[in-house]
Design a protein around this motif. Sequence first.
Motif, PDB file in Angstrom:
ATOM      1  N   MET A  15       0.840  -1.200   0.000  1.00 49.86           N
ATOM      2  CA  MET A  15       0.000   0.000   0.000  1.00 49.86           C
ATOM      3  C   MET A  15       0.879   1.256   0.000  1.00 49.86           C
ATOM      4  N   ALA A  16       0.557   2.185  -0.895  1.00 51.75           N
ATOM      5  CA  ALA A  16       1.298   3.445  -0.905  1.00 51.75           C
ATOM      6  C   ALA A  16       0.937   4.231   0.351  1.00 51.75           C
ATOM      7  N   ASP A  17       1.918   4.977   0.836  1.00 50.99           N
ATOM      8  CA  ASP A  17       1.653   5.786   2.030  1.00 50.99           C
ATOM      9  C   ASP A  17       0.716   6.937   1.699  1.00 50.99           C
ATOM     10  N   ASN A  18      -0.252   7.146   2.575  1.00 51.15           N
ATOM     11  CA  ASN A  18      -1.111   8.315   2.447  1.00 51.15           C
ATOM     12  C   ASN A  18      -0.713   9.297   3.550  1.00 51.15           C
ATOM     13  N   VAL A  19      -0.208  10.449   3.139  1.00 50.08           N
ATOM     14  CA  VAL A  19       0.312  11.422   4.109  1.00 50.08           C
ATOM     15  C   VAL A  19      -0.390  12.764   3.928  1.00 50.08           C
ATOM     16  N   VAL A  20      -1.046  13.198   4.986  1.00 46.03           N
ATOM     17  CA  VAL A  20      -1.748  14.491   4.966  1.00 46.03           C
ATOM     18  C   VAL A  20      -1.191  15.351   6.100  1.00 46.03           C
ATOM     19  N   LEU A  21      -0.935  16.605   5.797  1.00 49.23           N
ATOM     20  CA  LEU A  21      -0.486  17.536   6.839  1.00 49.23           C
ATOM     21  C   LEU A  21      -1.563  18.589   7.057  1.00 49.23           C
ATOM     22  N   LEU A  22      -2.048  18.681   8.294  1.00 45.14           N
ATOM     23  CA  LEU A  22      -2.939  19.791   8.649  1.00 45.14           C
ATOM     24  C   LEU A  22      -2.038  20.930   9.103  1.00 45.14           C
ATOM     25  N   ASP A  23      -2.201  22.068   8.460  1.00 44.41           N
ATOM     26  CA  ASP A  23      -1.204  23.135   8.578  1.00 44.41           C
ATOM     27  C   ASP A  23      -1.894  24.494   8.637  1.00 44.41           C
ATOM     28  N   PHE A  24      -1.134  25.502   9.033  1.00 50.33           N
ATOM     29  CA  PHE A  24      -1.566  26.893   8.882  1.00 50.33           C
ATOM     30  C   PHE A  24      -0.299  27.620   8.424  1.00 50.33           C
ATOM     31  N   TRP A  25      -0.306  28.170   7.226  1.00 53.36           N
ATOM     32  CA  TRP A  25       0.948  28.517   6.551  1.00 53.36           C
ATOM     33  C   TRP A  25       1.922  29.411   7.335  1.00 53.36           C
ATOM     34  N   PRO A  26       1.460  30.386   8.188  1.00 52.75           N
ATOM     35  CA  PRO A  26       2.490  31.191   8.869  1.00 52.75           C
ATOM     36  C   PRO A  26       3.102  30.482  10.082  1.00 52.75           C
ATOM     37  N   SER A  27       2.623  29.281  10.405  1.00 52.40           N
ATOM     38  CA  SER A  27       3.101  28.606  11.616  1.00 52.40           C
ATOM     39  C   SER A  27       4.496  28.013  11.443  1.00 52.40           C
ATOM     40  N   SER A  28       5.389  28.418  12.318  1.00 46.37           N
ATOM     41  CA  SER A  28       6.752  27.871  12.283  1.00 46.37           C
ATOM     42  C   SER A  28       6.733  26.378  12.597  1.00 46.37           C
ATOM     43  N   TYR A  29       5.771  25.967  13.412  1.00 44.63           N
ATOM     44  CA  TYR A  29       5.665  24.544  13.745  1.00 44.63           C
ATOM     45  C   TYR A  29       5.313  23.723  12.508  1.00 44.63           C
ATOM     46  N   GLY A  30       4.374  24.246  11.718  1.00 46.70           N
ATOM     47  CA  GLY A  30       4.000  23.572  10.477  1.00 46.70           C
ATOM     48  C   GLY A  30       5.177  23.514   9.498  1.00 46.70           C
TER      49      GLY A  30
END
Lengths: 219, 219
Positions: free
Chosen positions: A1-16
């Motif tokens: 199975m291919a990996d399914n990778v989703v990132l929940l982000d907020f673009w100005p966040s340094s953590y993201g």
Amino acid sequence: MADNVVLLDFWPSSYGMRVKIALEEKGITYECRQEDFQAKSSLLLEMNPIHKLIPVLIHNGKPVCESLNVIEYIDEVWNYKPSLLPSDPYKRSQARFWGDYIDKNVYSIRRKVWIGKGKEQEESKKKFIECLKTLEQELGDKPYFGGEEFGYVDVALIPFTSWFYTYEIYGKLNIEEECPKLVTWAKRCMEKESVAKSLPHPHKIYGFAKQYKQRHGLE
Amino acid sequence: MADNVVLLDFWPSSYGMRVKIALEEKGITYECRQEDFQAKSSLLLEMNPIHKLIPVLIHNGKPVCESLNVIEYIDEVWNYKPSLLPSDPYKRSQARFWGDYIDKNVYSIRRKVWIGKGKEQEESKKKFIECLKTLEQELGDKPYFGGEEFGYVDVALIPFTSWFYTYEIYGKLNIEEECPKLVTWAKRCMEKESVAKSLPHPHKIYGFAKQYKQRHGLE
């Protein structure tokens, strides 16, 4: 199975940004979904019910939260080169120490540098510069924090250099004057595609910060 | 060369207890040196110049600081069973998430439960119980946080149960009433020699807390 990778982000966040750099370093294909902080998605609330914060990495449906934790997870699952953490346990412990230092100090102070006023802002500026100088001392004459190779501590710290312009404008600071070696290191990191792709332009961050202050009556 | 292991400690510290439990779990012989917070030793200042805090694990002359970091280091260097962190990367990320949760929430609130007054104390008590309930929910019906085996999250959390008596007296709380499963888990952990040897008697902690409050005019 291919990996399914989703990132929940907020673009100005340094953590993201940290997570994006780590994913790029490993060459992982992922889908990035932007969250709206005024109306958090039900997916975010479901995937991070404890903190309800981005970034969340969803790997084959399972969430990993907290950015430094996510970096370690990425390094352990996609455990080929480039490695983000060193293989030697002592060096790993030192990398984790500095990652933790950045989270506990730099990130907690920086908000008051661009949002604070009067005495509070002055004190924050002083502490902020002290932290950067401590980090600069740790960097020393090495090209990267871990030595010759870009790694975990660089990933942890570099995102917030995209905010330097904002701190300088609102905090009336000159970070290059205070910490020239750190700024040279930041430029070196920016030559890496993984970093350059993941960090927004400093002027775009400044635009966000300006709007944020206007919206919250902080000007 | 035999390993030389020294722990810089302060006996009522839950952070120090964590390291002692991890060392006991691995059966490592070590020397424990008590620090005096009114007069920190030059060794402590040399070994942890950034935070100047215990615990510090000095392994063959080299320091490792920050208790959760030390636990990971111990688990990686003495990498035989019992393992403190799970071998599966996803389970590791969950363990680190909860270790971080404990540090960011439980530890930061608890002080005000026994030191705070009036409204501040009431709010802290409420938050403190909320955190414990969140942890109790995560524990669920498992014997330990990681499942069948005592591990990292147990090591991170169990030390502060030695302070429960103090919180109950000063905070007018009944933790067993609020979180019965968590108290059952604590009793289960206390049956382990590594834990029983590393945690001071709750009455001894209370004696320390009482003296502390008297000395600092907090009664």
